[in-house]
Motif scaffolding. Structure first.
Motif, short mmCIF file in Angstrom:
data_model
loop_
_atom_site.label_atom_id
_atom_site.label_comp_id
_atom_site.label_asym_id
_atom_site.label_seq_id
_atom_site.Cartn_x
_atom_site.Cartn_y
_atom_site.Cartn_z
N ALA A 16 25.34 -11.42 33.74
CA ALA A 16 26.51 -11.42 34.63
C ALA A 16 26.87 -10.03 35.13
O ALA A 16 27.42 -9.89 36.23
N PHE A 17 26.55 -9.01 34.36
CA PHE A 17 27.02 -7.67 34.69
C PHE A 17 25.89 -6.66 34.87
O PHE A 17 26.08 -5.46 34.69
N ILE A 18 24.72 -7.15 35.23
CA ILE A 18 23.62 -6.24 35.56
C ILE A 18 23.98 -5.43 36.81
O ILE A 18 24.48 -5.99 37.79
N LYS A 19 23.71 -4.14 36.78
CA LYS A 19 24.00 -3.27 37.91
C LYS A 19 22.70 -2.84 38.60
O LYS A 19 21.62 -2.93 38.02
N GLY A 20 22.84 -2.37 39.83
CA GLY A 20 21.69 -1.81 40.53
C GLY A 20 20.81 -2.87 41.16
O GLY A 20 21.26 -3.97 41.53
N ALA A 21 19.51 -2.54 41.27
CA ALA A 21 18.57 -3.40 41.98
C ALA A 21 18.43 -4.78 41.35
O ALA A 21 18.12 -5.76 42.03
N GLY A 22 18.63 -4.87 40.05
CA GLY A 22 18.48 -6.15 39.37
C GLY A 22 19.73 -7.01 39.32
O GLY A 22 19.73 -8.07 38.69
N ALA A 23 20.79 -6.57 39.98
CA ALA A 23 22.06 -7.29 39.94
C ALA A 23 21.90 -8.70 40.50
O ALA A 23 21.21 -8.92 41.51
N ILE A 24 22.55 -9.67 39.86
CA ILE A 24 22.51 -11.06 40.29
C ILE A 24 23.75 -11.36 41.13
O ILE A 24 24.87 -11.11 40.69
N HIS A 25 23.55 -11.85 42.36
CA HIS A 25 24.68 -12.21 43.21
C HIS A 25 25.51 -13.30 42.52
O HIS A 25 24.97 -14.32 42.09
N HIS A 26 26.80 -13.04 42.40
CA HIS A 26 27.69 -13.97 41.70
C HIS A 26 27.20 -14.25 40.28
O HIS A 26 27.33 -15.37 39.77
N GLY A 27 26.65 -13.22 39.64
CA GLY A 27 26.11 -13.41 38.31
C GLY A 27 27.13 -13.86 37.29
O GLY A 27 26.77 -14.45 36.27
N ASN A 28 28.41 -13.57 37.54
CA ASN A 28 29.46 -13.98 36.60
C ASN A 28 29.97 -15.40 36.86
O ASN A 28 30.88 -15.86 36.18
N LEU A 29 29.38 -16.09 37.84
CA LEU A 29 29.71 -17.50 38.08
C LEU A 29 28.62 -18.35 37.42
O LEU A 29 27.46 -18.34 37.83
N ILE A 30 28.99 -19.08 36.39
CA ILE A 30 28.03 -19.84 35.59
C ILE A 30 28.37 -21.33 35.64
O ILE A 30 29.46 -21.74 35.24
N MET A 31 27.46 -22.11 36.13
CA MET A 31 27.66 -23.56 36.24
C MET A 31 27.02 -24.26 35.06
O MET A 31 25.85 -24.01 34.73
N VAL A 32 27.78 -25.13 34.41
CA VAL A 32 27.26 -25.95 33.32
C VAL A 32 27.14 -27.38 33.83
O VAL A 32 28.12 -27.97 34.28
N THR A 33 25.93 -27.91 33.78
CA THR A 33 25.69 -29.25 34.31
C THR A 33 24.75 -30.00 33.40
O THR A 33 24.40 -29.53 32.30
N SER A 34 24.32 -31.17 33.84
CA SER A 34 23.35 -31.99 33.10
C SER A 34 22.65 -32.88 34.11
O SER A 34 23.07 -32.99 35.27
N ALA A 35 21.60 -33.52 33.68
CA ALA A 35 20.92 -34.45 34.58
C ALA A 35 21.77 -35.70 34.77
O ALA A 35 21.93 -36.20 35.89
N LEU A 36 22.33 -36.21 33.68
CA LEU A 36 23.05 -37.48 33.68
C LEU A 36 24.39 -37.34 32.98
O LEU A 36 24.62 -36.36 32.26
N PRO A 37 25.29 -38.29 33.16
CA PRO A 37 26.57 -38.25 32.44
C PRO A 37 26.37 -38.41 30.94
O PRO A 37 25.33 -38.87 30.47
N GLN A 38 27.39 -37.99 30.20
CA GLN A 38 27.46 -38.20 28.75
C GLN A 38 26.43 -37.42 27.94
O GLN A 38 26.11 -37.79 26.82
N GLU A 39 25.94 -36.31 28.49
CA GLU A 39 24.99 -35.50 27.73
C GLU A 39 25.67 -34.36 26.98
O GLU A 39 25.01 -33.64 26.24
N GLY A 40 26.97 -34.19 27.18
CA GLY A 40 27.72 -33.17 26.47
C GLY A 40 28.01 -31.91 27.26
O GLY A 40 28.33 -30.88 26.68
N LYS A 41 27.96 -31.97 28.60
CA LYS A 41 28.16 -30.77 29.41
C LYS A 41 29.59 -30.23 29.30
O LYS A 41 29.77 -29.00 29.24
#
Length: 290
Positions: free
Chosen positions: A90-115
């Motif tokens: 989330a907080f990499i600086k410089g050339a390796g920085a990730i755009h919106h690296g501090n925005l993390i989405m938690v998902t799953s393939a299907l419902p009820q998997e514990g997301k």
């Protein structure tokens, strides 16, 4: 062999079922000053009255979830390991920085998997960090469950901000009795949720959320990928994605199809949930999908 290949092989071996004109009034300087102060205090008073809630941490602990002062439980130890690389990315600086690296989405393939369980635990674990704050956003706008899981009443939130340009994030964001944890509810259900999540208003909101506080991690509890379109739209704007896979239930086909839908994001991580196949009989496995 990659983590997904290993997971896929295990899934194959343990298959389960998947389911008017302007009028001007001249005022004296003192009147103007009094009016400004009154309006400022009124706005602040309104905001304070709707933004403080108490999470029943003892009840969460009984449910096996992470709380800030519970000590070294199994879940706390597991999520301590899970969060570390996410925070680092989330907080990499410089050339390796990730755009919106501090925005993390938690998902799953299907419902009820514990997301939702994993999203809340991840947020709680990060909230124990000395140098970071957390904003937990319920982005599963069709079936929001973050507030319910935390024992809180429904409230205005994400959808309402996107529908009303006069509504400020600070008016909707909820403060909690965990000092470093804030919550943004899903808000009012809307039939055009997918279009709203893909709108310029959403992009602007995400930029504001990502950049307003440089030390903040933002966790999105997203809809599942296969039965919805909202998750795919949201994934395209995230810096990192965590996909929860239910051990011995989610099929290899479902995992592969879900990953295919988000494979334009180079920072996808897997949590192998409810598993006893890892060392020590632990409940979580974690790895990268490349």
């Amino acid at each position: 062999m990659s983590i997904i290949e290993k997971a896929a092989n295990r899934f194959e071996q343990n298959k389960g079922e998947v389911t008017p004109p302007l009028k001007v009034k001249l005022e004296s300087p003192s009147e103007q000053s009094s009016k400004v102060i009154h309006e400022h205090n009124a706005r602040n008073s309104d905001r304070k009255s709707i933004t403080q809630v108490e999470i029943n941490l003892a009840k969460l602990h009984q449910l096996g979830m992470i709380t800030p002062d519970q000590g070294k439980t199994l879940a706390a130890q597991e999520f301590r390991g899970i969060k570390r690389s996410l925070i680092q990315n989330a907080f990499i600086k410089g050339a390796g920085a990730i755009h919106h690296g501090n925005l993390i989405m938690v998902t799953s393939a299907l419902p009820q998997e514990g997301k939702t369980f994993c999203a809340i635990n991840l947020a709680m674990s990060i909230a124990t960090e000395m140098d970071h704050t957390v904003l937990l956003i319920d982005a599963d706008v069709a079936r929001p469950s973050v507030l319910r899981t935390l024992g809180l009443k429904s409230a205005v939130g994400l959808m309402d901000i996107l529908l009303d340009e006069q509504l400020d994030l600070a008016e909707v964001m909820i403060n909690t009795n965990v000092d470093t944890l804030r919550i943004l509810p899903a808000g009012t259900s809307h039939r055009h949720a997918t279009e709203l999540l893909a709108s310029q208003a959403m992009s602007s909101l995400l930029n504001e959320i990502a950049n307003r506080y440089p030390d903040r991690i933002v966790i999105f509890d997203s809809p599942p990928l296969l039965p919805t379109t909202e998750a795919r739209v949201l994934a395209s704007q995230m810096g990192q994605i965590v996909m929860v896979v239910e051990a011995e239930v989610t099929t290899q086909h479902s995992v592969k199809e879900a990953l295919r839908q988000i494979d334009t994001n180079p920072h996808i991580n897997l949590i192998y949930n409810k598993s006893k196949a890892f060392a020590g009989g632990t409940n979580y496995g974690y790895g990268y999908y490349d």
